[in-house]
Scaffold this motif. Sequence first.
Motif, short mmCIF file in Angstrom:
data_model
loop_
_atom_site.label_atom_id
_atom_site.label_comp_id
_atom_site.label_asym_id
_atom_site.label_seq_id
_atom_site.Cartn_x
_atom_site.Cartn_y
_atom_site.Cartn_z
N GLN A 459 0.88 -1.12 -0.10
CA GLN A 459 0.09 -0.15 0.05
C GLN A 459 0.90 1.36 -0.11
N GLN A 460 2.20 1.21 0.56
CA GLN A 460 2.90 2.28 0.76
C GLN A 460 3.76 2.27 -0.47
N GLY A 461 3.81 1.65 -1.42
CA GLY A 461 4.64 1.45 -2.58
C GLY A 461 6.00 0.80 -2.12
N LEU A 462 6.08 0.03 -1.00
CA LEU A 462 7.09 -0.79 -0.68
C LEU A 462 7.22 -1.90 -1.26
N LEU A 463 7.32 -2.03 -2.37
CA LEU A 463 7.16 -3.31 -3.21
C LEU A 463 8.49 -4.34 -3.04
N ASP A 464 9.37 -3.88 -2.82
CA ASP A 464 10.61 -4.76 -2.48
C ASP A 464 10.48 -5.31 -1.17
N MET A 481 -1.22 -14.41 0.19
CA MET A 481 0.06 -13.69 0.08
C MET A 481 0.32 -13.18 -1.58
N TRP A 482 0.17 -14.10 -2.40
CA TRP A 482 0.47 -13.55 -3.80
C TRP A 482 -0.49 -12.49 -4.26
N ASP A 483 -1.50 -12.91 -3.85
CA ASP A 483 -2.83 -11.94 -4.12
C ASP A 483 -2.49 -10.49 -3.39
N ALA A 484 -2.01 -10.60 -2.26
CA ALA A 484 -1.62 -9.19 -1.67
C ALA A 484 -0.57 -8.43 -2.56
N LEU A 485 0.25 -9.24 -3.10
CA LEU A 485 1.38 -8.66 -3.84
C LEU A 485 0.92 -8.26 -5.16
N LEU A 486 0.09 -8.97 -5.72
CA LEU A 486 -0.66 -8.64 -6.96
C LEU A 486 -1.55 -7.39 -6.94
N THR A 487 -2.03 -7.10 -5.97
CA THR A 487 -2.62 -5.83 -5.45
C THR A 487 -2.03 -4.76 -5.50
N ALA A 488 -0.94 -4.87 -4.91
CA ALA A 488 0.25 -3.69 -4.59
C ALA A 488 0.77 -3.52 -6.10
N SER A 489 1.13 -4.74 -6.91
CA SER A 489 1.89 -4.38 -7.90
C SER A 489 1.05 -3.74 -9.08
N ARG A 490 -0.22 -3.92 -9.03
CA ARG A 490 -1.26 -3.75 -10.12
C ARG A 490 -1.52 -2.25 -9.85
N ILE A 491 -1.71 -1.59 -8.69
CA ILE A 491 -2.00 -0.26 -8.29
C ILE A 491 -0.60 0.50 -8.54
N HIS A 492 0.31 0.00 -8.35
CA HIS A 492 1.51 0.90 -8.51
C HIS A 492 2.45 0.56 -9.64
N ASN A 494 3.70 -1.75 -11.40
CA ASN A 494 4.71 -2.78 -11.59
C ASN A 494 4.24 -4.11 -12.10
N MET A 495 4.44 -4.18 -13.38
CA MET A 495 3.90 -5.11 -14.31
C MET A 495 4.82 -6.38 -14.26
N LEU A 500 4.26 -12.03 -12.40
CA LEU A 500 4.92 -12.96 -11.66
C LEU A 500 3.64 -13.40 -10.52
N ALA A 501 3.17 -12.50 -9.80
CA ALA A 501 2.06 -13.04 -8.93
C ALA A 501 0.95 -13.61 -9.42
N ALA A 502 0.36 -13.08 -10.72
CA ALA A 502 -0.67 -13.52 -11.33
C ALA A 502 -0.51 -15.09 -11.76
N GLU A 503 0.74 -15.26 -12.35
CA GLU A 503 1.16 -16.69 -12.81
C GLU A 503 1.23 -17.67 -11.56
N GLN A 504 1.62 -17.21 -10.65
CA GLN A 504 1.91 -17.91 -9.29
C GLN A 504 0.38 -18.53 -8.70
N LEU A 505 -0.46 -17.48 -8.77
CA LEU A 505 -1.92 -17.43 -8.51
C LEU A 505 -2.65 -18.48 -9.26
N LEU A 506 -2.38 -18.35 -10.65
CA LEU A 506 -2.98 -19.36 -11.78
C LEU A 506 -2.58 -20.70 -11.34
#
Length: 682
Positions: A459-464, A481-492, A494-495, A500-506
């Motif tokens: 949420q704060q843009g701390l993707l690393d 956990m992957w869904d949380a990373l996907l939400t943050a990457s989508r909003i900020h 970071n394709m 990566l997160a979407a493929e892991q979820l799939l």
Amino acid sequence: MELQLTALCNLRRHTGPAPAYLPKATAATVSASAAASSCSSSSPEALKPRPRLPPQPVLHRRRELGPVALSSLCAAIERLVAEGRHQEARDAFRAVRVGAPFTPLPASTYGALVTAAAAMREAGVAAAVLWHMESSGFEPDLYMWNRVLGMQLACGMVGEAHQVFDGMPTRNHVTWCVMMAGLVDARRPLGALALFRELWEEVGGDAALRVVVVTVRAVTALGALRVGQQLHCCIAKTGMCENQYLSCALIDMYSKCGQVDEARRVFDGMPQKSVVAWNSMLAAYSLHGCSEEALDLYYNMCESSVDIDQFTFSTMLRVFSRLGLLEHAKQAHAGLIQRGLPLDIVGNTALVDLYCKWGQMEDARNVFERMPSRNLISWNALTAGYGYHGMGHKALEMFEKLIAEGIAPNHVTFLAVLNACRFSGFVEEGKRIFQMMTLNQRMKPRAMHYACIIDLFGQQGLLDEAYSMIRKAPFIPTANMWDALLTASRIHKNMHLARLAAEQLLAMEPQKINNYVVLLNLYINSGRQTDVSKVVETLKRKGLCIHAASSWITVRKKDNRFFFKDSLHAQSSEIYRRLDSLLKEIKQLGYVAEDNELLPDILPDEQKTLKIYHSERLAIAFGLISTSPSTTLRITQCHRLCRDCHKVMKFVTQLTKREIVVRDGSRFHHFKLGTCSCGDYW
């Protein structure tokens, strides 16, 4: 082996007579010390007077209680047990054991002692009562033996109870019922069924009704559907199915075994239905998520002559919560208050949870404050409610009060507080709470706590930092956990991390349609048409289809559901006119539509169409024309709120001075005067 046996025999020979030699050793020691003292008496220091030892206490013989004193103690024991002062009765019994260990007590006193031991569930007291009976020569009758049996089972003395049961010269149906019920309560349903089989071989269909009810309980605890069906057939042949208690037990059995239709068949076959029968069937529907059926049955119950009770209300609260029927819950609560029926801790906690789920935080806090007693679940419900509605400060305040009152938090408590930090953007507080869990050996963070802290960093843009939490987790990362990373990457935007997160979820959830929709929108946004075609072909090959999103709003106790570009509503023309005029008015306030946005829960084809007719906008327009200007609009939808609709709702609240509460697929959104409780992150 022979050497070991020889050594063991020699050890026994040496250790056997040791006590006989102990007095001699003591005497030798005393004489040696006396000789030593006589030899040392010639020294000048020996002329000093010897210090006197303190007087030794005189041991008195045990004082036996006289008849008057014993009778007085027996009366005191019976009075203390009748008043519920079981520990004081136990202390008085200790005086009886010391003063009259071999004197039989009245049967009423033994009965009171049995009651106290069973209530305290102390095996030592139970054994002492039984020992006094045997040593004093008291001869219990069948009634007293049954009570002793129940006492032992209540204290966890299953083996001793079996010995008493097997040694009883005579038994009646109460004896069998007590023994079988005790085994069921001790989580030994197989033992109870074995006893019933033994009894059935002796008496056949003449088994007492209470024994059969306990047997049904044993089948329920065991979860053996086939055994339950066989037992039901035997019961039907004996003609006992018309009994209320037995029918309720059968309803509960079929419900716990997953046969809701069979439970309803038993319910419908009852000639007369008590409130227990209605509650049993409502609980069965609620347990299996049959909310609509539970609501219809509740209406039938209200139309009958049966009054609802606290259990009815507690059960229906879960149903009202699932269906979003807040007004129904308020009416049922008012009915309980009019009847003078106070809610127990379970009902009050369920009411707090319901108000929290529908944004009525003031009502939830009022119910919480008026509760006569609270448990950890009550605290967790209110804390989680504050968190989900973006009131992080109040959630942290509740957590501090919980700690101050000496209540130990559990995993649910920490999850509620971390969610509050996540929804309110409290990074430092979230780190502190997560560190508290890490340092606690008995409360290590689980995957759900990791998902919260990952979402908080994102949420704060701390993707690393968020991705580092996934890599450093002491277990395999979960879908949350992957869904949380996907939400943050989508909003900020970071394709790389988003893909990566979407493929892991799939890969983890290949049958979840939302994962394909998210991946499709990611590929569409980044212009990867080849990958878009591959995902579409995968959907077709697996036979998966994307259902159209919908939203609904309750007005005057009626649910109104809307779809994208819906024209089925009776007031469609008026709804569309109000929506068009509304969009013109908010454009004058500065609204600009979002063109290049990512819509994670919307069909790819819909991204090329106009967004002005999304289902949530139709629900808002209908609410504006159907309610008073001071009414808060409450909208529910299963899909995630799109960013453009989120912007529209902020402008609508600024224009109309209305409050709008939206419960979407991710969280609650409280719109008020142009702002949202989510902080534009969801």
